[in-house]
Design a protein around this motif. Structure first.
Motif, PDB file in Angstrom:
ATOM      1  N   THR A   1     -11.796 -23.571   3.589  1.00  0.00           N
ATOM      2  CA  THR A   1     -12.084 -24.950   3.020  1.00  0.00           C
ATOM      3  C   THR A   1     -12.593 -24.943   1.685  1.00  0.00           C
ATOM      4  OG1 THR A   1     -12.245 -25.906   5.290  1.00  0.00           O
ATOM      5  CG2 THR A   1     -12.706 -27.407   3.306  1.00  0.00           C
ATOM      6  N   THR A   2     -13.296 -24.046   1.180  1.00  0.00           N
ATOM      7  CA  THR A   2     -14.163 -24.012   0.014  1.00  0.00           C
ATOM      8  C   THR A   2     -13.848 -23.073  -0.940  1.00  0.00           C
ATOM      9  OG1 THR A   2     -15.969 -22.455   0.863  1.00  0.00           O
ATOM     10  CG2 THR A   2     -16.135 -24.798   0.839  1.00  0.00           C
TER      11      THR A   2
ATOM     12  N   LYS B   1     -11.445 -21.457  -3.575  1.00  0.00           N
ATOM     13  CA  LYS B   1     -10.283 -22.041  -4.605  1.00  0.00           C
ATOM     14  C   LYS B   1      -9.390 -20.764  -4.519  1.00  0.00           C
ATOM     15  CE  LYS B   1     -12.465 -25.850  -5.136  1.00  0.00           C
ATOM     16  NZ  LYS B   1     -12.113 -27.189  -4.600  1.00  0.00           N
TER      17      LYS B   1
ATOM     18  N   LYS C   1      -7.263 -25.635  -6.175  1.00  0.00           N
ATOM     19  CA  LYS C   1      -6.934 -26.206  -4.975  1.00  0.00           C
ATOM     20  C   LYS C   1      -7.575 -25.134  -4.100  1.00  0.00           C
ATOM     21  CE  LYS C   1      -3.042 -29.168  -5.512  1.00  0.00           C
ATOM     22  NZ  LYS C   1      -1.853 -29.697  -5.156  1.00  0.00           N
ATOM     23  N   ALA C   2      -8.053 -25.551  -2.812  1.00  0.00           N
ATOM     24  CA  ALA C   2      -8.763 -24.849  -1.852  1.00  0.00           C
ATOM     25  C   ALA C   2      -7.679 -24.289  -1.033  1.00  0.00           C
ATOM     26  CB  ALA C   2      -9.721 -25.345  -0.968  1.00  0.00           C
TER      27      ALA C   2
ATOM     28  N   ALA D   1      -7.123 -24.366   2.284  1.00  0.00           N
ATOM     29  CA  ALA D   1      -6.979 -25.628   3.253  1.00  0.00           C
ATOM     30  C   ALA D   1      -6.286 -26.691   2.704  1.00  0.00           C
ATOM     31  CB  ALA D   1      -8.401 -26.049   3.960  1.00  0.00           C
ATOM     32  N   ASP D   2      -6.311 -26.958   1.715  1.00  0.00           N
ATOM     33  CA  ASP D   2      -5.682 -28.002   0.920  1.00  0.00           C
ATOM     34  C   ASP D   2      -4.216 -27.872   0.802  1.00  0.00           C
ATOM     35  OD1 ASP D   2      -8.268 -29.600   0.805  1.00  0.00           O
ATOM     36  OD2 ASP D   2      -8.579 -29.067  -1.187  1.00  0.00           O
ATOM     37  N   ILE D   3      -4.060 -26.505   0.335  1.00  0.00           N
ATOM     38  CA  ILE D   3      -2.580 -26.317   0.212  1.00  0.00           C
ATOM     39  C   ILE D   3      -1.739 -26.055   1.465  1.00  0.00           C
ATOM     40  CG2 ILE D   3      -1.107 -24.326  -0.670  1.00  0.00           C
ATOM     41  CD1 ILE D   3      -3.525 -23.577  -2.592  1.00  0.00           C
TER      42      ILE D   3
ATOM     43  N   GLY E   1      -2.788 -26.962   4.880  1.00  0.00           N
ATOM     44  CA  GLY E   1      -3.052 -28.069   5.876  1.00  0.00           C
ATOM     45  C   GLY E   1      -3.902 -27.217   6.956  1.00  0.00           C
TER      46      GLY E   1
END
Length: 291
Positions: free
Chosen positions: A132-133, A135, A140-141, A143-145, A147
């Motif tokens: 999650t943290t 980058k 972008k992390a 997890a963000d890329i 899901g």
């Protein structure tokens, strides 16, 4: 039913005939329409070409041995290996290696859905925090890329690309499913098993007589049965490969030992540079009779 001991005479057989050199393999259960459709979206040759061309450019630096490990795994995938073991000393960055490796595999569309397996909740939460943290690109992390779904999400969504779960959670979902509704065998196409050496006993083969009346469940560990259940490539990560580990994943395709890490300057040797001895340590304590 599928039984590894009789792998050529059990299970449901599958073969992808799009490539002439593809081998057939035994599955525990039937693949699903969604799983077969997903397989058709993956072009293995194109993905491997993309991996050979893609630069090792992330939002964090990789150490040389981490890059070598990833290249070794990708070469194994190019050889259609279904199980691989990576042995790296504790503290040499297996989680960061996993983040970089999974980012490359997902970006190149080599796999659709990945399960990152840990052996206890604390490790799962720690791994989720790293995913999650960290980058990766353009701030972008990971997890963000992609899901990411963590331990609290027992069943991943169809859009979930990476799912973190414990081996105990997988055992419950697969072997003790509510209403007998186990997940499909093609729910994941890649399993990455962290600390894959922990607490698993060697499986015993049954004799010809036992095969006639005993259940293989009595002889095959729940850990082995869960790994065999999913029709997925398995990559094990460990610092200390044991016999039962290599029986499941094979001999390590890549090793980076504690001694190598000390010599390269990434770990500190455990032996102290100065040894201090006391008279008590040298002479000990002695008692005469009657004291």
């Amino acid at each position: 039913p599928y039984l590894r001991q009789l792998e050529t005479e059990s299970g449901i057989w599958f073969r992808d005939t799009r490539r002439a050199l593809n081998l057939r393999r035994a599955l525990v259960d039937w693949p699903t329409p969604d799983g077969l459709t997903g397989l058709l979206t993956i072009d293995v040759d194109a993905a491997q070409d993309e991996l050979t061309r893609a630069p090792f450019d992330f939002g964090f630096p990789l150490r040389p041995y981490q890059e070598r490990a990833i290249r070794t795994v990708e070469a194994g995938l190019g050889e259609d290996r279904r199980s691989m073991l990576v042995a790296m000393a504790t503290g040499t960055g297996k989680t960061k290696l996993a983040i970089a490796m999974l980012y490359r595999l997902l970006t190149a569309k080599r796999f659709r859905r990945i399960c990152f397996v840990v052996d206890r909740s604390a490790l799962g939460n720690q791994t989720e925090g790293e995913f999650t943290t960290t980058k990766v690109v353009t701030g972008k992390a990971f997890a963000d890329i992609f899901g990411l779904k963590g331990l609290e999400d027992v069943t991943p969504d169809t859009e979930t690309r990476v799912h973190i779960c414990t081996i105990q959670g997988l055992v419950k979902r697969v072997l003790f499913a509510d209403n007998g509704e186990a997940p499909p065998v093609d729910q994941y196409d890649l399993l990455v098993i962290d600390e894959c050496h922990r607490g698993y006993l060697l499986d015993r083969e049954m004799s010809d007589g036992e095969l006639a009346f005993r259940s293989e469940d009595d002889y095959i560990s729940k850990y082995r049965r869960v790994l065999d259940y999913f029709d997925a490539v398995k990559i094990g990560l460990t610092a200390t490969p044991a016999l039962h580990t290599t029986e499941i994943f094979g001999e390590p395709v890549f090793r980076y030992s504690y001694r190598e890490a000390v010599i390269d300057g990434y770990l500190i040797d455990h032996e102290p540079p100065i040894r201090i001895e006391t008279a008590l340590a040298r002479g000990g304590i002695g008692f005469a009779e009657g004291e």
